[in-house]
Every structure is written in structure tokens, then in C-alpha cells.
Design a protein around this motif. Sequence first.
Motif: not given
Length: 233
Positions: A11-23, A201-212
Motif C-alpha cells: 500500500l505504499t510507493g510504486e506498488y500502491a500506484s500500480l494498484l491504483l492505476h489498475g483500479a 496482494s490478492y487480499l487488497v484486490a479482493t477487498v477492492g472488487y468486493l467494495a465496488v
Amino acid sequence: MMKDFDLGPILTGEYASLLLHGASLTLQLMLYAWTLAMTLAFALVVVRLTHKPLLERLVAGYVSYHRNVPTLVQLMLWYFGVPTLLPESAQLWLANFSTEFIFAVIALGLCQAAYFSEDLRAGLRAIPAGQNEAARALGLGYVRAMRYVILPQGIRNSLPSLVNHTVLLFKNTSLAMAIGVVELTYATREVENYTFRTFESYLVATVGYLAVSLLLMAVGALIARRFDMARAR
């Protein structure tokens, strides 16, 4: 030894940016595909309302194809197959743009239009025939009767199914990773490859999909409540 659970690197740095771009790309993909699907769905329903056998069979064939062929196969066909049928100049033109994203929107939109059109058709069929007759008796023409009387009721009747299929469309955007679209699932896989933190990694994605998904269902419930309030007046 098992790694300690830590979301910090994800959730920090370039990895967070990559996830936000993907979202962000996932939401854009859903929005464009939904707009295409709903526009085409209304057109398909209007064609079916003409009650012309040939046109009805063509629409029925379109719906049958998209409902029975896996969405992933349709994505592959559009991305890998369709460009080979185009002139070389068109292929070069497409290569200068986000080809993966464009074809993903087209494939998902055309596929989802089949489901949306059936939802709308079922909603319209649930309206008593007397509603149309009453509208015409009040002096409304065909277009105005459809706009002010028939379609609002049809949309209200089909709203639960439309919401369910909208959520399905949102989830199906993850299939676009197969053709190289850097949406949320693709971004999550990249983050997992770099950090070796699979669960996080997949927990963050799961929470994102579930929230939307839950947000989409909540918006659908709110719209349905507004329809019910309007009808009660």
C-alpha cells in the motif's frame, strides 16, 4: 518460515500506484463497456418490438451467441482474430493506440448487451397490455408512449436483473488481463510477482472488487427505492 502479514509494502510507493492505476483502468473499462452495452441493448429491444420475423431471428441469434460463448473466448477473438481481417493500414493505426483496452471494451460491451437486452425485454413483457392502450387513448403517439409510459415501467421491472448483470460486467473486467489490459487483476499479479506477498496482494484486490460490487448493488437498491416512491405518488 512463514512471512509476517504486512500490507505496508503493498500500500505504499510504486506498488500502491500500480494498484491504483489498475483500479482506475478497471472502472474506466466497466464504464465504457456498460455504456456500449446499454446503448446496444436498447437498440436490440427496439428491433424486437418491430415484430418482424427476420429481425427478431437476427437479434435472437446475436443474444444466443453472446450468452453461450465464454466471455474470455470472445475477448480472444476480438484481440487476436479480428485485427487479422483488417487491412494493414488499419492494423498499423490500431497499433498506435491502446488496442487491448479498445478491444476489451468492444468485446465486453457486445457480450453484456445480450444480457441487458434480455433483462429489458423481460421487464417490458411484464407490463400489462392495457398500459399501452391507455397511453394511446390519452393521445400519446408510439414514441411518447414508449418514453413516458412503457419504458420507465420496463426499466423498473428489469432493474434487479440489470444491477446483477452490471456487477457481473464489473467482475468480468478481470478477464481483460488475458489480452494485456493492465486492470486491477493484472496489476495485482505484477505486485505479487515483485513483492512475493501473495496473500496481501490478492487480499487488497479482493477487498477492492468486493467494495465496488457492494457499492453497485447499493446504488441499484437506491434507484429501485426512488422508482417505488415515484410510483406511490
